[in-house]
Design a protein around this motif. Structure first.
Motif, PDB file in Angstrom:
ATOM      1  N   ALA A 138      43.910  28.757  45.614  1.00 62.15           N
ATOM      2  CA  ALA A 138      43.220  28.954  46.753  1.00 62.15           C
ATOM      3  C   ALA A 138      43.670  27.343  47.621  1.00 62.15           C
ATOM      4  O   ALA A 138      42.542  27.044  47.880  1.00 62.15           O
ATOM      5  CB  ALA A 138      41.928  29.464  46.818  1.00 62.15           C
TER       6      ALA A 138
ATOM      7  N   ARG B  38      44.046  31.773  30.315  1.00 65.30           N
ATOM      8  CA  ARG B  38      44.872  31.284  31.534  1.00 65.30           C
ATOM      9  C   ARG B  38      44.295  29.923  32.148  1.00 65.30           C
ATOM     10  O   ARG B  38      43.143  29.789  31.872  1.00 65.30           O
ATOM     11  CB  ARG B  38      45.157  32.171  32.636  1.00 65.30           C
ATOM     12  CG  ARG B  38      43.964  33.016  33.156  1.00 65.30           C
ATOM     13  CD  ARG B  38      44.253  33.695  34.257  1.00 65.30           C
ATOM     14  NE  ARG B  38      44.531  32.872  35.545  1.00 65.30           N
ATOM     15  CZ  ARG B  38      43.718  32.555  36.337  1.00 65.30           C
ATOM     16  NH1 ARG B  38      42.566  32.553  36.340  1.00 65.30           N
ATOM     17  NH2 ARG B  38      44.024  31.985  37.211  1.00 65.30           N
TER      18      ARG B  38
ATOM     19  N   SER C 299      42.890  27.947  34.979  1.00 60.21           N
ATOM     20  CA  SER C 299      42.178  28.196  36.560  1.00 60.21           C
ATOM     21  C   SER C 299      43.047  27.547  37.313  1.00 60.21           C
ATOM     22  O   SER C 299      43.598  26.398  37.053  1.00 60.21           O
ATOM     23  CB  SER C 299      40.987  27.572  36.413  1.00 60.21           C
ATOM     24  OG  SER C 299      40.240  27.518  37.771  1.00 60.21           O
TER      25      SER C 299
HETATM   26  C1  G16 Z   1      39.750  31.850  44.454  1.00 65.45           C
HETATM   27  C2  G16 Z   1      40.904  32.773  44.539  1.00 65.45           C
HETATM   28  C3  G16 Z   1      40.881  33.856  44.109  1.00 65.45           C
HETATM   29  C4  G16 Z   1      40.491  33.549  42.434  1.00 65.45           C
HETATM   30  C5  G16 Z   1      39.517  32.515  42.151  1.00 65.45           C
HETATM   31  C6  G16 Z   1      39.510  31.917  40.807  1.00 65.45           C
HETATM   32  O1  G16 Z   1      38.710  32.288  44.759  1.00 65.45           O
HETATM   33  O2  G16 Z   1      40.838  33.035  46.225  1.00 65.45           O
HETATM   34  O3  G16 Z   1      41.751  34.679  44.436  1.00 65.45           O
HETATM   35  O4  G16 Z   1      40.251  34.816  41.689  1.00 65.45           O
HETATM   36  O5  G16 Z   1      39.708  31.510  43.187  1.00 65.45           O
HETATM   37  O6  G16 Z   1      40.464  31.593  40.634  1.00 65.45           O
HETATM   38  P1  G16 Z   1      41.247  30.740  39.128  1.00 65.45           P
HETATM   39  O7  G16 Z   1      40.692  31.550  38.168  1.00 65.45           O
HETATM   40  O8  G16 Z   1      42.475  30.417  39.212  1.00 65.45           O
HETATM   41  O9  G16 Z   1      40.163  29.348  39.166  1.00 65.45           O
HETATM   42  P2  G16 Z   1      37.576  31.423  45.628  1.00 65.45           P
HETATM   43  O10 G16 Z   1      36.265  32.556  45.869  1.00 65.45           O
HETATM   44  O11 G16 Z   1      37.075  30.219  44.608  1.00 65.45           O
HETATM   45  O12 G16 Z   1      38.166  31.095  46.817  1.00 65.45           O
END
Ligand code: G16
Length: 539
Positions: free
Chosen positions: A26, A503, A505
């Motif tokens: 994001a 995975r 993050s």
């Molecule tokens: C963001 C993304 C989401 C994702 C989340 C966690 O959410 O918009 O699609 O699921 O991060 O991502 P990761 O597992 O890669 O850390 P948010 O609500 O933090 O903007």
């Protein structure tokens, strides 16, 4: 374009040397004090992107959503309110990582040449930020880049992330046949409140709803929205909690959608009243999780998978009632985090196709747009339903053959307006859930009875270098580091009907491990064993 202006401005907003920046799940996300230079450079890129797209407005949102208060982030929004096109993520990464101001200017010019952009054309950027105190200086850096490049800009101040997505689309479609709504915060409240009343079709909402706002921007903004929803007509009775935005340190602390989902428990405070319907937003109000505390059985959570199957079932029924089942393709998009029981329910019981993508709403959104009606939710509560232009036209224009068909078509049109089409939006998703429960006459318990979740566990693992981990097959397997997946496979094989994956993050400096098994203790045990493997391979 005045090169000197860019160089002078850039010198005031340097990046922190020796760090490597990446446009992640994001956008750029990290400790806020590392982000000033990043925000400046994102301003340069957003201006370029706008110029590439004939001056259409590009959105920039300053937020770190579910992350702690000390973090922040910068994310770019494309003209229709979607996430930045993926090819451009690499350009953003390239620009942000330039080691000197001169190299930044050279890269900026080289990108413009490579992409055939006339940097003297007009460009426009709109932006907003969440309640984090660091947002202010990041906006100043962003605006400095826009001023230095002569890019027109509008500061929409404090907003939820989905509100910024909404505004970006409204600004770009205003006065056209695709106009999405009034480009103002009030326009947002009016559009969704009006669609909520229409979608209820005279039904009244039963019982009180407690809304936990994670002490984030959702608190003040949702309270504002409630002023636009007529309580006497809808029966919508809400108690807003955890809406303290004056103490930054309490943001997302022991409350909010991420806490509830990962810990599988209600917020620490205030303790939910047993039997009362509750939901939680995350720090920028783009995620939604429902739950209640049962006087007999304790805490029960209805996460993104549940919201997805609830919406898919409701909209699928309406499409059949409207006689449109042969005209419109409806499908569901999930990620590897989706509970296996939800996938099974959607495929077998609802008879709808399910597609898997990697984590990140940008991936899910894209896949959902391949359907006429695409329902997409991540298990963490982030998602929406997208309707094609053609589907929306049919809902409005098809001649009904019976009063029941008319009813279904009217409801579908209202639902299409109620669900934010640009991105997952906790406010609009919550209103949608309330509408479905009111139509079905369901309590949360009725909703929970649709299927039984497989016990699961999500673990966050801090490793020496998370970038060693590369995932494949919609993130269900690791391709790197070599040997890690084999070890995970060997552990998983020891359990019956179990599944696990790891995975890196894209929003935190950690890896995530998910495990699902036949019993709670097996899921916990499996998650911990896989976490050990990840720790060992990541050091
Ligand atoms: C963001 C993304 C989401 C994702 C989340 C966690 O959410 O918009 O699609 O699921 O991060 O991502 P990761 O597992 O890669 O850390 P948010 O609500 O933090 O903007």
């Amino acid at each position: 374009m005045d090169h000197k202006k860019i160089l002078e401005a850039s010198a005031k907003y340097p990046i922190v040397a020796g760090r490597s920046y990446k446009y992640g799940t994001a956008g750029f996300r990290m400790k806020a004090d590392l982000l000033t230079g990043v925000s400046f450079r994102v301003g340069l890129l957003a201006g370029l992107r706008s110029r590439k797209l004939n001056g259409n407005a590009i959105g920039v949102m300053i937020t770190a959503s579910h992350n702690p208060a000390a973090d922040n982030g910068v994310k770019i929004v494309d003209p229709m309110g979607e996430m930045l096109e993926q090819e451009w993520e690499a350009y953003a990464t390239q620009l942000v990582n330039c080691p000197t101001d001169q190299e930044l200017l050279d890269t900026y010019r080289a990108l413009a040449a490579q992409l055939r952009i006339d940097i003297n054309n007009p460009g426009r950027v709109v932006y907003g930020r969440d309640t984090r105190p660091s947002g202010h200086s990041l906006v100043t850096a962003l605006a400095a880049a826009l001023d230095a490049t002569g890019t027109e800009h509008t500061d929409y101040k404090i907003l939820t992330t989905p509100q910024l997505h909404y505004l970006t689309r409204c600004v770009n479609t205003e006065g056209t046949p695709k106009a999405y709504g009034e480009p103002s915060e009030t326009g947002y409240y009016e559009k969704f409140a009006d669609a909520f009343v229409r979608a209820l079709k005279g039904r009244r909402i039963q019982g009180q709803l407690t809304v936990d706002c994670a002490n984030g921007v959702g608190g003040p903004k949702f309270s504002e929205m409630l002023k636009f929803i007529p309580k006497d007509v809808t029966g919508f009775d809400v108690k807003v909690v955890n809406d303290d935005v004056l103490r930054p340190e309490v943001l997302n602390l022991d409350c909010g959608a991420d806490y509830v989902k990962t810990k599988q428990r209600a917020p620490q405070s205030p303790k939910p009243v047993p039997g009362v319907r509750c939901c939680s937003f995350d720090g920028d109000a783009d995620r939604l999780i429902y739950y209640w505390v049962d006087p007999e059985t304790g805490f029960f959570m209805l996460d993104g998978d549940r919201i997805s199957s609830l919406c898919a079932s409701f909209i699928g029924d309406l499409i059949r009632s409207a006689g449109l089942e042969d005209d419109l393709r409806i499908g569901v998009v999930q990620t590897a985090y989706a509970n296996g029981a939800s996938t099974n329910y959607i495929e077998k019981h609802l008879q709808l196709p399910v597609v898997f993508t990697p984590t990140g709403v940008k991936h899910l959104h894209h896949a959902a747009c391949q359907f006429d009606v695409g329902v997409y939710f991540e298990a963490n509560g982030h998602g929406t339903v997208v309707f094609s232009q053609e589907a929306m036209r049919i809902f409005r224009e098809k001649q009904p053959q019976s009063p029941a068909q008319k009813d279904a078509l009217d409801t579908l049109a209202a639902v299409g307006d109620l669900i934010n089409q640009t991105v997952g939006d906790a406010f609009s998703d919550m209103l949608m859930v309330e509408v479905v429960l009111a139509h079905k006459g369901w309590t949360l318990k009725d909703w929970a009875m649709t299927y039984t979740d497989l016990p699961n566990r999500l673990v966050r693992v801090e490793v020496g270098n998370k970038d060693l981990f590369h995932a494949t097959d919609a993130e269900r397997r690791l391709s790197h580091p070599p040997g890690a997946q084999d070890e995970i496979d060997q552990v998983v094989q020891k359990y019956t009907t179990a599944r696990s994956f790891a995975r890196a993050s894209g929003t935190e400096n950690a890896c995530r491990v998910y495990a699902e098994a036949a019993t709670r203790s097996e899921a916990d045990e499996l998650a911990n064993k896989v976490a050990q493997i990840v720790k060992q391979f990541g050091s």
